[in-house]
Structures are given as structure tokens and as C-alpha cells.
Write an enzyme that holds these catalytic residues in place. Structure first.
Site, short mmCIF file in Angstrom:
data_model
loop_
_atom_site.label_atom_id
_atom_site.label_comp_id
_atom_site.label_asym_id
_atom_site.label_seq_id
_atom_site.Cartn_x
_atom_site.Cartn_y
_atom_site.Cartn_z
N GLY A 1 1.28 -1.10 0.32
CA GLY A 1 0.07 0.36 -0.22
C GLY A 1 1.35 1.17 0.08
N GLY A 2 0.33 2.04 -0.39
CA GLY A 2 1.20 3.53 -0.93
C GLY A 2 1.26 4.48 0.56
N GLY B 1 1.87 3.04 4.10
CA GLY B 1 2.35 2.51 5.01
C GLY B 1 3.45 1.85 4.19
N LYS C 1 3.37 -3.00 10.24
CA LYS C 1 2.27 -2.50 9.36
C LYS C 1 2.21 -0.72 9.71
CE LYS C 1 -0.22 -0.77 4.63
NZ LYS C 1 -1.45 -1.72 3.93
N ASP D 1 -8.93 -3.10 -4.82
CA ASP D 1 -7.04 -3.01 -5.43
C ASP D 1 -7.03 -4.85 -5.95
OD1 ASP D 1 -5.18 -2.22 -6.12
OD2 ASP D 1 -4.24 -1.50 -4.32
#
Length: 898
Positions: free
Chosen positions: A2-3, A5, A23, A116
Site C-alpha cells: 500500500g502507498g 503504509g 504495517k 485493489d
């Protein structure tokens, strides 16, 4: 992952050492929207519990105020890279993809949309054995960071996506998601799954990533919303014919080689039904896609199993409708211009148009009839007598409740309660399942004339529907229906006529011929069933491309039709076969474990079943398989306990009880308390409790058996009723309530005589129970007479039904008869029993046959007692004792006894 984290690998020390992933929110990424999404991912994952979804372990806020959560450390690589590196063929890729569908279905059931889905968020890794086979591979879906909650109250923060904001990865994004709107549902994930499958098949997503991202935001939206991707076969075909052919063809050849085929073969394979799967999932209109991830996964398994697909190619009418929807103004203008041109040409082209119209109408009618056939087949497949029976009963009770509640006053209220209680009590005595079965049987019977009339000119569609009729009748338990076999014969004739075009359908018809014959019973039917089963297996093994699940189906059929050794070999072949799906191998392991336990190989049975349980826990959520596993583990433990010392025996029986309890809980949840499967499981639990023998266990067993008796008298066929009553008689006998047990056993015999032939297994077991009760009551002479009649009746039944060789039940009766005659001192008639039982026992394998071993031990004990009266029998008694010792050695060598 993910962008917003950053992910760290870490070691967790408490409560135990464990490798995990942490994360952590990136510094500066603390806007309300980002915090909301981070919390969303954490809570989304925490809600889910599936072997193919990364598990959340912990979460919170660091001392510096940064959000984090701890999750399962997933080792793997993107599913596309994994498949390419291991050069997995199409079938293995589909098997892996089906796991992804199962995981996403679980998420959707928990109210979570991923939004996603792409190869980078679907990690694949090899299983424990690391052999490279698909059933040893595992996929894990990760990164629910942009997931959208469909359930209210999922998170304390409201997640807000601005209109026009694109959340997700463009190449895998659905048209409605590209619009940036808030009206998203689970079908947006179906679209993304279709793109992933497309890439697994052809090595690239439908829209080229570079072209898509370089087109600009508006153009990218338009492409995703409006442009139809090439079908997989067209994409590969266009690449192989490109201008710079040499380099591109080399790439295509490499793609095909990574799937175990040549380029032309891969294109041909895709041109068939295979490419329908991703194309249906990627339909622009949501309503045209698969309705759920489970349906998508089922259709993938339909393809693997050679069954008809829910997906179908886009028709010309469908494509035209899409074109008109996208270009309404242009189509309207063109239609006005074309109208004048058409008017001028009408007369000159009339005859050609009429001929074309006739051809089009014929095609349309064919398509319509095929759709009608598919609809009727699905309607037939949906018939469920137990569900319909319960629904009918509930409807009747509700109607009476509504009617009674219209009355007013306290006196009326008391009357309402009394009448409703009486009605519900009477309803318990009504077998609504049987009533629903009879009704549904009439519905299916009524379908046959319609099928023959409406589809006479379409033999293969007619065969499809007739096959559905046969399968539904078998599902309704109507195997004795006189029309069943003639209907299946009709299917076989139609399939043989089209064997060159549709060989897989012919082998399916042969399989169902075997099923009809197998379920109809009798030695002759079993022999015929085995012939059909072997022909179906040989045919399915010859198909190219192979259909491993169909082969496994035939192997399991043969395993259910053959004698112990061959049956065990067939089950073992599926368990150890590398090409079969994990769920299929688990089912085969259940059958193998059961047969091994029956044959006396209890320790091996336990090993097989425990291994299968471990595999099952990684496969998914098939609760029926889970219940069957626990039931058979309990059975094997109970059998194993009989050969152990008292302390170890008690421990094994306790463990067996726990397995039976879990199986009973699952069966009751799946089928209801009144279902025959639930009743049989409750019986097994009661018998295990009786084996423990403590007062508490006996009391609990008695309560369960009393409950079974109440349920079977009202709701179940006589087989279960007789079994439950026999078990209750045994419980009463063990409690020392001989007279009560005797009265009940006589009632059971009278009831059984209405349904069973003299000498049949239910009648013999029921009468044998009565003989044991008589012996316990001191009426040994009466018991001896009953047992002698019983053995004679069993032999006559075997002769009538052409049952030759070994019969465990006849040997069991023979053992009881020997004991009764020894107790009476009637040694002169012992030879009569030996002459009957010795040839029967000789047909059984020394090391594998419990029934034979028990008989040989009983014979040796009988001869020893006889030699005490007559010294001339000493040498024969010694020989019999030596035979028993030799068999015991052979059994230990075979692992049957410790």
C-alpha cells in the site's frame, strides 16, 4: 503493501515467538482520510478468518502516535510471477485462481470489498512438501488498505472518497470504479478477478499498462469504461501476427511454453470455453458479470471438471446493445440516414432478406431452446425435498398462528396456545420430507414427456435434460424408480450417437449408468455398475486435454463398488494423485480412512484421516467434509480402542467421543436434528459413550438414543428407526434391564418385518440382538433356536441374491450359535456350524479380515471346550489354536494389531 503504509518484518516475543509483518503509517500520512483508510484495513482484516487471507494479530498506536498493526508474515510472490517461474500449466493456474475466488467470497460475506485486486496483492507460495504441484501451493490475498466496507458500523471513522478520485490500480479497475463514484458493490472485485485470470492465461492484462497510463486521466477513464478488450485468444493471435513478428512471436512462444503448450495450441485452447471465464467477469455492465466470487470460482471448477459453464460467449445482439448504449446519438443519426437507403433497396433484396431471416430465426430458436434447456436444468437441480418439507411445515404453522392470533381475549389466548401446541405436536408425526419428495418426484416425472416433445430435434440438449432428471431422482432417493434406468439408457444412446463430437459427455453418461446401477443394489447390478464405471474411467483417462477431477470421480466410484483391497487401492490412488484438487483428495482420504478402519488397519486409518484434516483446514470451509473427517476419526479411534489395555482404551474412547461430538454439532447445523445423517452420528456418539461404560456416560447415551427413537419414528425411513431401536436395546441390555430390552427388541422385529426381506442385513442384525437378549435373560435354548434359524435364513438370502464367498454377518451369527451350543452342552451339532462357516471364512484374507479372525478364535475356543469333554478332539483343538496364532502374527505384521 500500500502507498500510505510501510511494512517491516519483525519477531513477536509474546505470548510466543513468531515471525510477523508490521504495517506502520508513513510519517506525515496523518490526514483524516488516510487515518480512516488505515483503520479500515486493520478492522477489515480482523473480521476475516480464511486460510487464503492474511490474518491480523494485533494493532494499535505507537508512543509517537503512529498507527500500526501486526499481521501474519506472508511469504510468497505475485501469483503471475509464481506461475511463470514454476511454469504451471493452465489447469494448475486455474486451481490456484479458484483459491483466490474462495478468499474473496469470504471477504464479501464479511461485508468487505477489496477494490485493489491485482497480482501484487495475491501472493502465492509453495506448500510444506514443496513439490511444485498445485495442491501444495497456497495463495494469500493481502492489502485491504483501500477496501470498502459494505456493512454499516465497520469502523468508527467514515471513509470518504471524493467524486472523481481514482482509488485502485487502473489496469485492474472496473468501469464503475474508474468513474470514481461511491456506488460500488462486490461485483467490482469480480471484474478485477477477471483481469487477474486474463493475465494468468495470456501473460498480460487486457489493457497495456504503458498505453493506459500515458493516455491521460480522461482518456484512461474512457478506455476502462467503454473499450472492449480483445479476447485472450485474439490478443495472443494478434501478437503472433504482428509486424515485428520475430521478436513478438518469440515472446508469445515463451508465454505458451510457461503454460506447458505451444503457441498455436494455447490459442486453440483459449478459443474454446476457457476464455469465456474472464470475459464474463469483465463485462462492462455489472449485471452481466458473475453474481459472486463463489459463482466465479464454481465456474472455474466447472471448466476443470468438464462440466457446462455458466459463462458464455458474447452474442452479436449483446455486442450491438453495448455499442448502441455507448453511441446513442451517432447510432440514431446513422439510423435516419440508413432508413432512406434501405427503403430504396427493399424490393431488390426481398428474397435474400427472407432467406437470411429464416436462417437467423433458426439460429435464434436454437439459442432460445438451449437457454430454456439450461433454465429447466437449473430448476431441476434446485429441487431439495428436505428444504421444501421444512418450508411447508413452517408455512402451515405460521398460517395457523396468524389465524389464531386474530382471536381476542385472555380465554382465546389460552385456547390459541393449546391449539397451536397440539398442531405442532401432530406436525412432528408428519414426515414432511417424504411428502415433499413425493411431490417433487411428480414434478420431475412430468418433465420427461415435455423434454421428449420439445427437444426431439435437439438430441444433445435432450440428453442434457434427461441426465438432469436422472441426477435429481437419485438426489431425491428414488433409485428404485422403474423409469430411472430406461431414462439413463436413453441418455447413453444419445451420447454414443455423438461420441466423436462430444466424447466427454459420453463418459459422463457411462459414469451415471454406473451410479444408477450401484444405487439400485444387488449383486448383478453391482457387476453391471462396475463395467460402466471402468469404461467411464478408461475414457476419461484418454481425454486430451485431461480432466483430472472427472478421473477422480470415476476412481471414487470404483472404490465404492469394489471389494476391500481394490477399494483401498482406488481411494489411495486419488489421495496420492498429484493432479487432483485438494478438496477431492480430502474426500478420497475420508473414504480411505473409513475402509482401512473397517478392514482393521486402525492406526494407518488414523494417520490418513489426521493428515486429511490438516489438508482440509488449508483448503477452505467445506463443513460437510469437516464433519465426515471427524466422524471417521472417531470411528477409527473407537476401533483402535478395542485392542488396547484398559487405561489406553479409555483415553482413545474419550478422544473418539470428542470427535463424534464435533461431527454431531456440524451435521446438526448442516442438515438439522431430524436428518438421517445427524441421527446416525448421534447413534455413533451414543455407542462410544456406552463403550466408556461409566454411569454418567451410560445415562447420556440413553438420553441420546431416546431422542433418536422419537425423531426416527416421526421423520426418518425405517432403516434409521431400526438402527436406533437396536442400539437402544443394546443400551438397556448393558444396563441390566433385560426384560425392557426384550420387549423393545420384539417390537423392533415386528416393525422391521414390514420393510425387510428375511435374511437381509437389517433383519439379521435385529434378530441377532434379540438372541443376545435371550441369552442374557437365561433363555439360551430359545436363543440357540433363533440363531440357527437366522444362519439358515442368511445363507438362503445369499443364495437368492447370488452373494458368494465371504460374509461377515453370517460368520458373526455362526460365532453366536457356537457359543450358545457350547453353553447348552450340545457338542454333537457343532460340526453343522463348522461346515457352513469354514468355507465362508476361507474367502477372507488372513491378515486383513476381522470377521474371519473373530470366527477362527471362536472356533478354537469351541474346540478347546469340546476337547475337555472328548479327549479325541484335543489334536483338532491344537491345530485350530495354531491357526489363530499364525493369523495373529500376520495381523501384527500388517499393522492391524499392536
Amino acid at each position: 503493501m500500500g502507498g500510505f503504509g510501510v511494512v517491516w518484518r519483525a519477531e513477536r516475543r509474546e505470548p510466543y515467538v513468531q515471525q510477523v509483518a508490521i504495517k506502520l503509517l508513513r510519517p506525515g500520512m496523518d490526514s483524516e482520510a488516510v487515518l480512516a483508510r488505515f483503520e479500515q484495513e486493520r478492522q477489515s482484516l480482523a473480521m476475516m478468518d480464511h486460510p487464503n487471507i492474511a490474518k491480523v494479530i494485533d494493532g494499535g498506536i505507537t508512543e509517537t502516535g503512529r498507527n500500526y498493526f501486526v499481521m501474519e508474515l506472508v511469504k510468497g510472490e505475485p501469483i503471475t510471477a509464481f506461475c511463470d517461474r514454476n511454469q504451471l500449466g493452465i489447469e494448475k493456474r486455474l486451481q490456484l485462481f479458484a483459491q483466490v475466488c474462495d478468499a474473496i467470497q469470504h471477504a464479501h460475506m464479511k461485508g468487505v470489498i477489496h477494490r485493489d485486486l491485482k497480482p501484487g496483492n495475491i501472493l502465492a507460495s509453495m506448500g510444506d512438501t514443496g513439490a511444485g504441484a498445485p495442491f501444495n501451493a497456497r495463495v494469500t490475498v493481502i492489502d485491504f488498505g483501500v477496501a470498502k466496507a459494505t456493512s454499516p458500523g465497520l469502523t468508527a471513522r467514515q471513509i470518504f472518497t471524493e467524486t472523481g478520485q481514482m482509488v485502485g490500480t487502473p489496469e485492474y479497475m472496473s468501469p464503475e470504479q474508474a468513474d470514481g463514484g461511491l456506488d460500488l458493490d462486490t461485483r467490482t472485485d469480480i471484474y478485477s478477478l477477471g483481469v487477474v485470470l486474463y493475465e494468468l492465461l495470456v501473460g498480460a492484462p487486457p489493457f497495456d499498462a504503458v498505453t493506459l497510463r500515458s493516455a491521460g486521466m480522461a482518456a484512461m477513464h474512457r478506455i476502462i469504461r467503454e473499450s472492449d478488450p480483445l479476447r485472450p485468444s485474439e490478443r495472443l493471435g494478434s501478437l503472433s501476427r504482428a509486424a515485428n513478428a520475430a521478436q513478438v512471436q518469440k515472446a508469445v512462444a515463451e508465454i505458451a511454453r510457461g503454460r506447458g503448450v505451444k503457441s498455436d495450441a494455447l490459442i486453440r485452447l483459449l478459443r474454446q470455453e476457457l476464455e469465456w471465464l474472464p470475459m464474463k467477469a469483465m463485462r462492462k455492465e455489472r449485471s452481466e458479470r458473475y453474481r459472486s466470487a463463489a459463482e466465479f470460482g464454481d465456474d472455474v471448477r466447472n471448466y476443470l471438471g468438464g462440466r457446462a459453464l455458466l459463462a458464455g460467449p458474447e452474442s452479436a445482439a449483446y455486442r450491438a446493445k453495448k455499442f448502441v448504449r455507448r453511441h446513442r446519438i451517432g447510432v440514431l443519426s446513422a439510423a435516419l440516414i440508413a432508413a432512406s437507403l434501405v427503403a430504396a433497396a427493399v424490393v431488390s433484396t426481398w428474397f435474400g432478406v427472407r432467406e437470411a431471416r429464416a436462417r437467423a430465426l433458426a439460429v435464434q430458436r436454437l439459442d432460445e431452446q438451449q437457454r430454456v434447456a439450461a433454465f429447466q436444468r437449473s430448476m431441476l437441480a434446485g429441487l431439495n425435498p428436505e428444504h421444501e418439507g421444512r418450508a411447508w411445515r413452517a408455512w402451515l404453522v405460521q398460517r395457523l398462528t396468524d389465524k389464531l392470533q386474530s382471536a381476542e381475549g385472555s380465554a382465546r389466548a389460552q385456547d390459541r396456545a393449546r391449539r397451536l401446541a397440539e398442531f405442532e405436536s401432530n406436525m412432528v408425526a408428519l414426515n414432511t420430507t417424504d411428502a415433499a419428495t413425493a411431490f417433487l418426484a411428480q414434478v420431475v416425472d412430468g418433465a420427461r414427456p415435455t423434454i421428449d416433445a420439445d427437444f426431439r430435434q435437439m438430441p444433445q440438449v435432450r440428453a442434457d435434460l434427461l441426465q438432469a432428471v436422472v441426477q435429481i431422482k437419485l438426489g431425491l432417493g428414488l433409485q428404485s424408480d422403474p423409469e430411472l434406468w430406461p431414462t439413463q439408457q436413453s441418455v447413453l444412446e444419445l451420447r454414443r450417437a455423438a461420441a466423436s463430437e462430444r466424447p466427454a459427455d459420453l463418459f459422463d453418461a457411462l459414469y451415471w449408468c454406473g451410479e444408477v446401477k450401484r444405487l439400485q443394489g444387488g449383486a448383478k447390478s453391482t457387476d453391471e455398475a462396475l463395467l460402466f464405471a471402468r469404461e467411464a474411467l478408461a475414457g476419461r483417462q484418454s481425454l486430451d486435454p485431461a480432466q483430472p477431477e472427472a478421473v477422480a470421480q470415476s476412481l471414487l466410484q470404483i472404490a465404492n463398488l469394489t471389494a476391500s483391497d481394490e477399494s483401498i487401492d482406488a481411494f489411495r490412488g486419488v489421495v496420492e494423485g498429484n493432479a487432483y484438487l485438494p478438496a477431492t483428495r480430502v474426500r478420497a482420504a475420508i473414504g480411505l480412512g473409513e475402509r482401512l478402519a473397517e478392514a482393521g488397519s486402525r492406526e494407518e486409518a488414523l494417520r490418513v484421516l489426521e493428515k486429511a484434516r490438516g489438508q482440509h483446514e488449508r483448503v477452505g470451509e467445506d463443513r460437510a467434509a469437516s464433519a465426515d473427517l471427524r466422524l471417521n476419526i472417531g470411528f477409527a479411534l473407537e476401533r483402535l480402542a478395542t485392542s488396547l489395555p484398559p487405561v489406553e482404551r479409555a483415553a482413545k474412547l474419550d478422544e473418539a467421543v470428542r470427535q463424534y461430538e464435533q461431527a454431531l454439532e456440524l451435521h446438526a447445523a448442516l442438515y438439522g436434528d431430524d436428518h438421517s445423517i445427524t441421527i446416525e452420528t448421534r447413534n455413533s456418539l451414543a455407542l462410544a459413550l456406552m463403550g466408556i461404560g461409566t454411569p454418567e456416560a451410560m445415562l447420556r447415551a440413553r438420553g441420546m438414543l431416546d431422542e433418536n427413537c422419537k425423531r426416527v419414528r416421526a421423520n426418518q425411513p425405517p432403516e434409521e428407526m431400526v438402527q436406533a431401536l437396536n442400539t437402544l436395546s443394546m443400551a438397556l441390555l448393558r444396563e441390566g434391564k433385560t426384560e425392557e430390552a426384550d420387549r423393545l427388541s420384539q417390537q423392533v422385529i415386528q416393525a422391521a418385518r414390514q420393510f425387510y426381506e428375511t435374511g437381509s442385513e437389517p433383519m439379521v442384525r435385529t434378530s441377532k440382538m434379540r438372541a443376545l437378549i435371550l441369552i442374557q435373560a437365561g433363555k439360551t435354548a430359545e436363543a440357540e433356536s433363533l440363531l440357527a434359524d437366522l444362519l439358515r435364513a442368511r445363507l438362503e438370502w445369499m443364495s437368492k441374491h447370488a452373494v458368494r464367498g465371504y460374509d461377515r454377518l453370517a460368520l458373526d451369527v455362526g460365532c453366536d450359535l457356537l457359543r450358545a451350543r457350547v453353553a447348552l452342552g450340545d457338542f454333537a451339532r457343532l460340526d453343522e456350524v463348522f461346515q457352513v462357516c469354514d468355507p465362508n471364512a476361507a474367502a477372507g484374507d488372513d491378515a486383513q479380515n476381522d470377521g474371519k479372525y473373530n470366527y477362527l478364535k471362536e472356533k478354537a475356543a469351541t474346540l478347546k471346550a469340546w476337547s475337555a469333554r472328548d479327549a479325541t478332539m484335543r489334536s483338532e483343538a491344537d491345530r485350530a489354536d495354531k491357526v489363530v496364532r499364525d493369523v495373529a502374527v500376520a495381523r501384527r505384521a500388517a499393522g492391524k494389531d499392536s
